[in-house]
Design a protein around this motif. Structure first.
Motif, PDB file in Angstrom:
ATOM      1  N   TRP A 192     -42.504 116.480 -45.482  1.00 58.15           N
ATOM      2  CA  TRP A 192     -42.241 115.775 -44.218  1.00 58.15           C
ATOM      3  C   TRP A 192     -40.768 115.928 -43.830  1.00 58.15           C
ATOM      4  O   TRP A 192     -40.445 116.245 -42.679  1.00 58.15           O
ATOM      5  CB  TRP A 192     -42.608 114.290 -44.383  1.00 58.15           C
ATOM      6  CG  TRP A 192     -42.255 113.429 -43.205  1.00 58.15           C
ATOM      7  CD1 TRP A 192     -43.005 113.205 -42.088  1.00 58.15           C
ATOM      8  CD2 TRP A 192     -41.035 112.690 -43.026  1.00 58.15           C
ATOM      9  NE1 TRP A 192     -42.333 112.377 -41.226  1.00 58.15           N
ATOM     10  CE2 TRP A 192     -41.131 112.043 -41.771  1.00 58.15           C
ATOM     11  CE3 TRP A 192     -39.887 112.518 -43.807  1.00 58.15           C
ATOM     12  CZ2 TRP A 192     -40.118 111.234 -41.276  1.00 58.15           C
ATOM     13  CZ3 TRP A 192     -38.867 111.712 -43.311  1.00 58.15           C
ATOM     14  CH2 TRP A 192     -38.992 111.081 -42.066  1.00 58.15           C
TER      15      TRP A 192
ATOM     16  N   ASP B  48     -44.982 113.707 -35.999  1.00 54.89           N
ATOM     17  CA  ASP B  48     -43.780 112.941 -35.632  1.00 54.89           C
ATOM     18  C   ASP B  48     -42.885 113.751 -34.701  1.00 54.89           C
ATOM     19  O   ASP B  48     -42.340 113.233 -33.728  1.00 54.89           O
ATOM     20  CB  ASP B  48     -42.974 112.569 -36.892  1.00 54.89           C
ATOM     21  CG  ASP B  48     -43.595 111.381 -37.630  1.00 54.89           C
ATOM     22  OD1 ASP B  48     -44.681 110.928 -37.214  1.00 54.89           O
ATOM     23  OD2 ASP B  48     -42.995 110.922 -38.624  1.00 54.89           O
TER      24      ASP B  48
ATOM     25  N   SER C 204     -47.341 103.591 -43.349  1.00 54.31           N
ATOM     26  CA  SER C 204     -48.606 103.290 -42.688  1.00 54.31           C
ATOM     27  C   SER C 204     -49.070 104.468 -41.834  1.00 54.31           C
ATOM     28  O   SER C 204     -50.260 104.742 -41.763  1.00 54.31           O
ATOM     29  CB  SER C 204     -48.524 101.990 -41.887  1.00 54.31           C
ATOM     30  OG  SER C 204     -47.740 102.170 -40.741  1.00 54.31           O
ATOM     31  N   ARG C 205     -48.129 105.194 -41.215  1.00 55.62           N
ATOM     32  CA  ARG C 205     -48.540 106.400 -40.473  1.00 55.62           C
ATOM     33  C   ARG C 205     -49.187 107.402 -41.416  1.00 55.62           C
ATOM     34  O   ARG C 205     -50.195 108.027 -41.110  1.00 55.62           O
ATOM     35  CB  ARG C 205     -47.329 107.069 -39.813  1.00 55.62           C
ATOM     36  CG  ARG C 205     -46.846 106.430 -38.552  1.00 55.62           C
ATOM     37  CD  ARG C 205     -46.144 107.433 -37.635  1.00 55.62           C
ATOM     38  NE  ARG C 205     -44.961 108.058 -38.203  1.00 55.62           N
ATOM     39  CZ  ARG C 205     -43.772 107.472 -38.304  1.00 55.62           C
ATOM     40  NH1 ARG C 205     -43.620 106.236 -37.903  1.00 55.62           N
ATOM     41  NH2 ARG C 205     -42.735 108.118 -38.816  1.00 55.62           N
TER      42      ARG C 205
ATOM     43  N   TRP D 101     -35.971  99.585 -45.199  1.00 54.31           N
ATOM     44  CA  TRP D 101     -35.366 100.519 -44.228  1.00 54.31           C
ATOM     45  C   TRP D 101     -36.406 101.144 -43.304  1.00 54.31           C
ATOM     46  O   TRP D 101     -36.347 102.337 -43.006  1.00 54.31           O
ATOM     47  CB  TRP D 101     -34.595 101.625 -44.971  1.00 54.31           C
ATOM     48  CG  TRP D 101     -33.623 101.104 -45.941  1.00 54.31           C
ATOM     49  CD1 TRP D 101     -32.498 100.383 -45.652  1.00 54.31           C
ATOM     50  CD2 TRP D 101     -33.671 101.218 -47.374  1.00 54.31           C
ATOM     51  NE1 TRP D 101     -31.866 100.052 -46.823  1.00 54.31           N
ATOM     52  CE2 TRP D 101     -32.547 100.557 -47.884  1.00 54.31           C
ATOM     53  CE3 TRP D 101     -34.551 101.844 -48.257  1.00 54.31           C
ATOM     54  CZ2 TRP D 101     -32.296 100.472 -49.230  1.00 54.31           C
ATOM     55  CZ3 TRP D 101     -34.309 101.771 -49.605  1.00 54.31           C
ATOM     56  CH2 TRP D 101     -33.184 101.081 -50.078  1.00 54.31           C
ATOM     57  N   GLY D 102     -37.380 100.372 -42.910  1.00 56.17           N
ATOM     58  CA  GLY D 102     -38.382 100.897 -41.985  1.00 56.17           C
ATOM     59  C   GLY D 102     -39.424 101.779 -42.648  1.00 56.17           C
ATOM     60  O   GLY D 102     -40.302 102.328 -41.987  1.00 56.17           O
TER      61      GLY D 102
ATOM     62  N   PHE E 252     -35.667 107.000 -43.852  1.00 50.79           N
ATOM     63  CA  PHE E 252     -36.268 105.791 -44.420  1.00 50.79           C
ATOM     64  C   PHE E 252     -35.807 105.443 -45.835  1.00 50.79           C
ATOM     65  O   PHE E 252     -36.514 104.774 -46.568  1.00 50.79           O
ATOM     66  CB  PHE E 252     -37.797 105.894 -44.389  1.00 50.79           C
ATOM     67  CG  PHE E 252     -38.326 106.145 -43.012  1.00 50.79           C
ATOM     68  CD1 PHE E 252     -38.465 105.096 -42.118  1.00 50.79           C
ATOM     69  CD2 PHE E 252     -38.648 107.425 -42.597  1.00 50.79           C
ATOM     70  CE1 PHE E 252     -38.934 105.307 -40.838  1.00 50.79           C
ATOM     71  CE2 PHE E 252     -39.109 107.653 -41.305  1.00 50.79           C
ATOM     72  CZ  PHE E 252     -39.262 106.595 -40.434  1.00 50.79           C
TER      73      PHE E 252
ATOM     74  N   GLN F  10     -43.221 101.698 -41.928  1.00 48.86           N
ATOM     75  CA  GLN F  10     -43.829 102.413 -40.794  1.00 48.86           C
ATOM     76  C   GLN F  10     -44.281 103.809 -41.194  1.00 48.86           C
ATOM     77  O   GLN F  10     -45.365 104.248 -40.841  1.00 48.86           O
ATOM     78  CB  GLN F  10     -42.826 102.552 -39.646  1.00 48.86           C
ATOM     79  CG  GLN F  10     -42.859 101.405 -38.687  1.00 48.86           C
ATOM     80  CD  GLN F  10     -42.073 100.230 -39.233  1.00 48.86           C
ATOM     81  OE1 GLN F  10     -42.659  99.213 -39.562  1.00 48.86           O
ATOM     82  NE2 GLN F  10     -40.769 100.380 -39.362  1.00 48.86           N
ATOM     83  N   LEU F  11     -43.401 104.502 -41.920  1.00 52.50           N
ATOM     84  CA  LEU F  11     -43.756 105.850 -42.352  1.00 52.50           C
ATOM     85  C   LEU F  11     -44.975 105.792 -43.278  1.00 52.50           C
ATOM     86  O   LEU F  11     -45.902 106.585 -43.161  1.00 52.50           O
ATOM     87  CB  LEU F  11     -42.570 106.499 -43.085  1.00 52.50           C
ATOM     88  CG  LEU F  11     -42.803 107.910 -43.610  1.00 52.50           C
ATOM     89  CD1 LEU F  11     -43.027 108.884 -42.463  1.00 52.50           C
ATOM     90  CD2 LEU F  11     -41.615 108.386 -44.456  1.00 52.50           C
TER      91      LEU F  11
END
Lengths: 321, 397
Positions: free
Chosen positions: B303, B68, B285-286, B278-279, B338, B282-283
């Motif tokens: 992370w 990232d 799925s990455r 809160w998104g 997130f 995406q984290l």
């Protein structure tokens, strides 16, 4: 003549007399539908099915078709707004979230959230023209009024990426506060507004040299500062006033776009995301994700006048005459 | 049967961390190297093997943090690299580190508290400016009397977790608790923290028992558990069982129809695969794409540690640990991670303040701090050790 007003009839009337009526189309992220609101009666008059997880929606300049980011279907759908039928899909790259239509009415700039890419699609040839590597989780997308530059904001990289639309290459990157969500140009193209959801600020740039013109902070009495999370932005045509949706603080800020002072906060539904205005700028519509409704704001008197129940997690909104 | 964790992982990790590098030819690219240090350990035997521990817990989080950060770094001419150092189970930390040569000034670890203290003592001698991120030890002592100047914590403390549970229980008016403590030292720490949270929020522990049943609960949980839970009445059962040995047999087997919280049932966590607002999707799925499994709390903490370094480096345009530390502890630092609120470090003990999701295996129930638990500075500081009560001296200057 007609004994009972049939919906299709009203609808025909509405499209026949654009000066008298209009609609706000709202995408419902968790229902895979669109809700169509009549701006006079302020009621939902149609509900239309879409692909999976519709988010950004935008009409062609002549309103002949509607483009829909169907994020989980990994496509941009092109819909005939009259019939609600999907005409075809556009190749969009993975997980399209927000997009912006170039003033040429032809190129769509699409943020691919899961892929760290901005995809440029030609809506006529239905081909991908360019893919531009940007930061992680691109979301906000805007094209300048003169069409010369496009902006992608990336949520985790915390940047606005400035793209030259001639070369389709990034010519500048500017850091903003945490989790930028939305980018919006003023109508004269001189300024760019970028909202930072977690940072709690809006950064205003001078587009000429990408320098920072202002940083706007928000403060709402009785609401903890970290719940004030700016997302959607709308700026009036005369460039004098801006509305900023403030997420889970459940307020929309009214900002003087010349002095950058916040003049008022208007209470709306829960987790307010995006905003749309009627062309006469008399009405502002807000999508409220958590409460599943749309708040109608009288944009002259700056008062919320009605809330309209739509589908689950309303996300984007677009006006159609 | 004993399972050793890291084994073959060495080579694997090096390949993957190499893969995240960028071809940085230009001489004006700032290289920022981070060491990831973990200790291999034997898992104790458990009754059920339904949920295996992943050998690379933590490491995968740090690797995603690097990936990232390099996406941002590309635009800022910063290149992040991760070196992985695994200490063998029986090995002294110093011996393990000797083989690796000089440590980098930025270190992320999932080491237990003892190793962490030893590491910081070694660094005091050799590299006093080095900055260490604790992504693996929840020990309260490390955030309090035994805090260490150059150690910041991205993993929540036991106190933050137990306070989150207490806020929820109080909101529900489940104020009388039966506390059941497992045999692991971590279970004792979590229980001790729950007792303190009960005091802090005014709930009551009506019965406080230790788990000492040796039988195979898979066969007779319906007989054993009711006997253990049939004394005084209680509103809920709080259980601490780090390795998921026996707690999984509590729900629906208690004598009274009561919810289970703690290490089972409703759990306070830094992260879980069920977090998706809160998104977070995406984290998630990455991470799943990279690791082939869901993200765990320790992955998330590792992370967050790498992302904190990268965020501070991006804003200060520096790779100097002292500059980064000063920036991270200032009120300028903010991390979007997130969980719906911006995170920052407590300048009195180096703990990353963060929301604590309260989850069960299928959904997030709510997120602490709960509405109504007010604080003059940040509502997140209603969780864990707040400034006025802090016994941490090392961060005072």
């Amino acid at each position: 003549m007609m004994k009972r007003p049939a919906l299709p009839f009203i609808f025909l009337l509405a499209t026949a007399c654009p000066a008298l009526a209009g609609e706000i189309w709202v995408s419902n992220e968790k229902d895979n539908t669109l809700s169509v609101i009549d701006i006079e009666s302020l009621e939902v008059i149609r509900t239309i099915e879409t692909g999976e997880r519709p988010r950004g929606i935008i009409f062609a300049k002549d309103h002949s078709v509607l483009y829909i980011c169907a994020s989980d279907s990994d496509t941009v759908q092109v819909m005939d707004p009259e019939t609600g039928k999907i005409l075809h899909n556009l190749p969009s790259g993975e997980d399209p979230e927000q997009f912006s239509l170039h003033p040429d009415n032809r190129l769509l700039y699409i943020a691919n959230e899961d892929d760290a890419i901005t995809t440029v699609v030609d809506t006529v040839t239905r081909k991908v023209v360019a893919q531009i590597s940007v930061g992680i989780e691109p979301e906000g997308m805007a094209v300048s009024p003169d069409g010369k530059m496009a902006i992608t904001t990336s949520e985790t990289t915390n940047m606005a990426h400035w793209i030259d639309t001639e070369t389709q290459e990034i010519f500048s990157n500017t850091l903003v506060d945490q989790r930028p969500r939305h980018a919006e140009f003023t109508s004269d193209g001189r300024r760019l507004w970028v909202s930072s959801e977690i940072g709690g600020t809006v950064t205003v740039f001078n587009t000429e040299d990408q320098s920072e013109a202002a940083k706007i902070n928000f403060e709402i009495k009785g609401i903890s500062a970290d719940r004030v999370q700016p997302v959607g932005i709308r700026i009036t045509q005369d460039g004098k006033r801006a509305f900023v949706a403030l997420g889970p603080s459940n307020h929309v800020a009214v900002v003087n776009a010349e002095t950058f002072e916040v003049e008022k906060y208007i209470l709306v539904g829960r987790r307010v995301w995006h905003l749309e205005m009627t062309p006469d700028e008399k009405q502002l519509f807000t999508t409220n994700g958590v409460s599943g409704d749309v708040t109608v704001i009288d944009a002259e008197n700056l008062k919320a006048v009605k809330s309209i129940k739509v589908g689950r997690f309303p996300w984007g909104a677009a006006y159609r005459p | 049967m004993k399972k050793t964790l890291y084994g073959f992982l060495f080579i694997f990790a090096f390949i993957l961390s190499g893969a995240t590098q960028h071809p940085a030819n230009a001489s004006d690219v700032t290289k920022i190297s981070i060491d990831y240090i973990a200790r291999d350990f034997m898992l104790p035997p458990t009754l059920s093997n339904l949920d295996p521990f992943a050998a690379d817990t933590g490491l995968q989080g740090a690797m995603l943090g690097i990936a990232d950060s390099n996406t941002t770094g590309r635009f800022l001419d910063q290149d992040f690299k991760l070196r992985t150092i695994i200490i063998a189970e029986e090995e002294e930390l110093a011996d393990g580190l000797e083989k690796t040569g000089k440590l980098n000034g930025l270190i992320v670890t999932t080491l237990p508290a003892g190793d962490l203290t030893a590491l910081s003592e070694m660094l005091d001698e050799s590299a006093p400016e080095a900055l260490v991120f604790n992504a693996g030890a929840a020990d309260n002592s490390l955030r309090n009397a035994e805090c260490i100047r150059n150690v910041l914590h991205t993993l929540p403390s036991w106190a933050m977790l137990s306070d989150a549970l207490a806020q929820f229980a109080l909101r529900k008016r489940w104020t009388e608790w039966l506390l059941l403590t497992g045999p692991d030292p971590d279970d004792r720490q979590f229980s001790s923290s729950l007792r303190q949270s009960a005091k802090k929020f005014g709930t009551k522990i009506v019965e406080d028992i230790e788990w000492d049943t040796n039988s195979d609960l898979r066969r007779n949980a319906h007989e054993e558990i009711p006997l253990l839970t049939n004394n005084s009445d209680y509103d809920l059962v709080a259980v601490t069982d780090r390795f998921g040995d026996f707690a999984r047999y509590l729900p629906f087997n208690t004598f009274r129809p009561r919810p289970v919280i703690g290490s089972e049932g409703l759990q306070p966590v830094a992260w879980s695969r069920v977090v998706e607002q809160w998104g977070a999707a995406q984290l998630q799925s990455r991470f799943t794409e990279q690791a082939g499994r869901p993200m765990q709390a320790v992955d998330y903490a590792a992370w967050a540690a790498v992302r904190s370094i990268a965020e501070a480096a991006a804003r200060t345009k520096s790779a100097d640990p002292a500059v980064l530390r000063a920036y991270m502890l200032s009120d300028k630092f903010q991390l979007a991670a997130f969980k719906g609120r911006k995170m920052s470090f407590r300048d009195w003990n180096g703990q990353l303040r963060q929301p604590i999701p309260l989850v069960h295996s299928r959904a997030v129930v709510t997120t602490a701090p709960l509405d109504g638990f007010l604080h003059p500075v940040s509502e997140m500081d209603t969780l864990g050790f707040d400034r006025p009560l802090s016994k941490c001296e090392a961060f005072k200057k």
